[in-house]
Design a protein around this motif. Structure first.
Motif, short mmCIF file in Angstrom:
data_model
loop_
_atom_site.label_atom_id
_atom_site.label_comp_id
_atom_site.label_asym_id
_atom_site.label_seq_id
_atom_site.Cartn_x
_atom_site.Cartn_y
_atom_site.Cartn_z
N SER A 11 38.27 71.26 110.03
CA SER A 11 40.27 72.07 110.35
C SER A 11 40.01 71.75 111.20
N SER A 12 40.06 71.63 112.91
CA SER A 12 40.78 71.33 113.63
C SER A 12 40.14 70.23 114.35
N LEU A 14 38.52 67.29 116.51
CA LEU A 14 37.83 65.87 116.23
C LEU A 14 37.83 65.54 114.67
N ARG A 35 35.01 76.07 106.60
CA ARG A 35 34.71 78.18 106.57
C ARG A 35 36.26 77.99 106.17
N LYS A 39 42.92 77.16 106.77
CA LYS A 39 43.08 76.56 107.57
C LYS A 39 43.36 75.36 107.46
N ASP A 60 30.29 76.42 104.89
CA ASP A 60 29.71 77.16 105.63
C ASP A 60 28.11 77.52 106.67
N LEU A 61 28.69 76.29 107.53
CA LEU A 61 27.46 75.64 107.66
C LEU A 61 26.26 77.21 108.59
N ASN A 87 30.16 67.37 111.68
CA ASN A 87 30.59 67.12 113.11
C ASN A 87 31.23 68.88 113.76
N TYR A 190 24.15 75.48 122.88
CA TYR A 190 24.85 74.34 122.76
C TYR A 190 24.02 73.28 122.50
N LYS A 194 23.06 69.94 120.31
CA LYS A 194 23.09 68.47 120.25
C LYS A 194 21.99 67.13 120.77
N ILE A 224 37.51 65.88 124.41
CA ILE A 224 38.46 66.05 123.98
C ILE A 224 38.52 67.32 124.38
N THR A 227 39.81 70.37 122.00
CA THR A 227 39.26 71.01 121.88
C THR A 227 39.81 72.70 121.51
N ARG A 231 37.40 77.70 122.98
CA ARG A 231 38.25 78.73 122.86
C ARG A 231 37.68 79.76 122.81
P1 NDP Z 1 36.86 72.72 116.89
O1 NDP Z 1 36.10 74.13 117.65
O2 NDP Z 1 38.25 72.30 117.40
O3 NDP Z 1 36.13 71.73 116.32
C1 NDP Z 1 34.83 72.29 115.04
C2 NDP Z 1 35.15 72.77 113.68
O4 NDP Z 1 33.65 73.07 113.19
C3 NDP Z 1 35.96 73.51 113.16
O5 NDP Z 1 36.83 73.05 112.36
C4 NDP Z 1 35.45 74.62 113.05
O6 NDP Z 1 35.68 75.69 111.69
C5 NDP Z 1 34.13 74.09 112.64
N1 NDP Z 1 33.18 75.06 112.63
C6 NDP Z 1 32.23 76.36 113.22
N2 NDP Z 1 31.36 76.56 113.01
C7 NDP Z 1 31.52 76.42 111.56
C8 NDP Z 1 30.38 77.13 109.96
N3 NDP Z 1 29.75 77.36 110.23
N4 NDP Z 1 31.06 76.19 109.32
C9 NDP Z 1 31.48 75.08 108.37
N5 NDP Z 1 32.47 74.51 110.22
C10 NDP Z 1 32.34 75.11 111.40
O7 NDP Z 1 35.76 71.71 118.21
P2 NDP Z 1 36.06 69.62 118.33
O8 NDP Z 1 35.95 69.39 117.59
O9 NDP Z 1 35.37 69.72 119.60
O10 NDP Z 1 34.07 69.62 117.99
C11 NDP Z 1 33.80 68.47 116.99
C12 NDP Z 1 32.30 67.84 117.19
O11 NDP Z 1 32.79 66.96 118.93
C13 NDP Z 1 31.53 68.72 118.04
O12 NDP Z 1 29.90 68.00 116.96
C14 NDP Z 1 31.39 69.13 118.66
O13 NDP Z 1 29.67 68.97 119.54
C15 NDP Z 1 31.15 67.93 119.78
N6 NDP Z 1 32.23 67.12 120.82
C16 NDP Z 1 33.63 67.67 121.21
C17 NDP Z 1 33.85 67.17 122.61
C18 NDP Z 1 34.95 67.77 123.83
O14 NDP Z 1 35.08 67.37 124.07
N7 NDP Z 1 35.62 68.79 122.73
C19 NDP Z 1 32.56 66.56 123.16
C20 NDP Z 1 31.37 65.88 122.52
C21 NDP Z 1 31.44 65.74 121.84
P3 NDP Z 1 36.82 76.64 111.92
O15 NDP Z 1 38.20 75.67 112.13
O16 NDP Z 1 37.00 77.25 110.97
O17 NDP Z 1 36.84 77.62 113.83
#
Ligand code: NDP
Length: 315
Positions: A11-12, A14, A35, A39, A60-61, A87, A190, A194, A224, A227, A231
């Protein structure tokens, strides 16, 4: 037929960028496992992903019950499973107190590791059944779990210790919300999660690659910096982090570029080697990266596997 790719947290960030990149190949149908149903629908629409290229399914993980329900819903859809991408993640660097999943596990490790651990185990059977020639199970890793890199050495560093907190169920009722049994620290939780993701990928490879032909892989897509992951950070950090990554560390990638990288690991015929942790260099070509000592410790991977199986109710 189109390949069916399940992406958690699409939903957001990566996950969404990857869904978009895969949709653009015209060869994939993406299951957005999210989840927040609304959205996810809005995000797909805004990103311009054509309706016939995706399905949103609730997951919902942070609830093992929800993970099991998702697997049931997916199976009832009658679709095959060709690729699973773990992811989704939460990052709570400024939290003073731990928060917990439905089952009472500290939220970051509970969501990022244990939720995905159960999901991957349950969906392994579905992957085995698929007739797709290059079936894959991908778990998104991070440089922050690699203490053999500069970025991985920014304190607090990842460290699973002897896993005593995990044995105790990751809450302060029995022992500690942290895997190593220490004081709660959201940023470290966190990073620990990982490391668990990368250890799990390697243990899956050792156990199942030969027998099933499934490719197991992890990756660091680059930083990235924009992202939703950040937040929960303080506003000043959110303002300064993207330019810092762009101009100082030069590790910055856009969501779009990161999405293309993960989409490569999902569908590129040249990235089918199993047990690999992919990274990209400055000119965006992929290479097999080295993992830190802890993130490649086979003994720890086995121990993590056995404790996690108990916690999610598989053993
Ligand atoms: P975002 O916060 O944009 O995306 C995270 C996603 O996980 C969102 O869609 C969020 O849902 C979802 N999520 C969170 N909790 C739950 C849950 N309980 N059940 C289902 N979905 C859930 O972050 P990124 O895109 O940056 O992160 C994606 C991956 O990339 C992660 O594994 C992160 O560790 C990894 N990563 C990111 C980096 C970066 O620089 N940003 C660098 C290296 C790795 P919702 O939209 O509802 O909040």
């Amino acid at each position: 037929r189109k390949s069916v790719v399940v992406i958690t947290g699409a939903s957001s960030g990566l996950g969404l960028a990857t869904a978009k990149a895969l949709s653009e190949t015209g060869q994939c149908h993406v299951i957005m496992a999210c989840r927040n149903f609304l959205k996810a629908e809005r995000a797909a629409k805004t990103a311009g992903i054509p309706k016939e290229n995706y399905t949103v399914m609730h997951l919902d993980l942070a609830s093992l019950e929800s993970v099991r329900q998702f697997v049931d819903t997916f199976r009832r859809s009658g679709m095959p499973l060709d690729v699973l991408v773990c992811n989704a993640a939460v990052y709570l660097p400024t939290a003073k107190e731990p928060t917990y999943t439905a089952e009472g596990f500290e939220l970051s490790v509970g969501t990022n590791h244990l939720g995905h651990f159960l999901l991957a185990q349950l969906l392994l059977d579905d992957l085995k059944k698929s007739d797709y020639p290059t079936k894959r199970l991908i778990i998104v890793g991070s440089i922050t779990g690699n203490t053999n890199t500069l970025a991985g050495n920014v304190p607090p560093k990842a460290n699973l210790g002897d896993l005593r907190g995990l044995v105790g169920g990751l809450n302060d009722l029995n022992s500690s919300p942290m895997i190593d049994g220490g004081e709660f620290d959201g940023a470290k939780a966190y990073k620990d999660s990982k490391v668990c993701n990368m250890l799990t990928m390697q243990e899956l490879h050792r156990r199942y690659h030969e027998e099933t032909g499934i490719t197991f892989a992890s990756l660091y897509p680059g930083c990235i910096a924009e992202t939703g992951l950040f937040r929960n950070h303080i506003p000043l950090f959110r303002t300064l982090f993207p330019p810092f990554q762009k101009y100082i560390t030069k590790g910055y990638v856009s969501e779009e570029e990161a999405g293309k990288r993960l989409a490569q690991v999902v569908s590129d015929p040249s990235l089918t080697k199993s047990g690999v942790y992919w990274s990209w260099n400055k000119n965006s070509s992929s290479f097999e990266n080295q993992l830190s000592k802890e993130a490649s410790n086979a003994e720890k991977a086995l121990k993590l596997w056995e404790i996690s199986e108990k916690l999610v109710g598989l053993a």
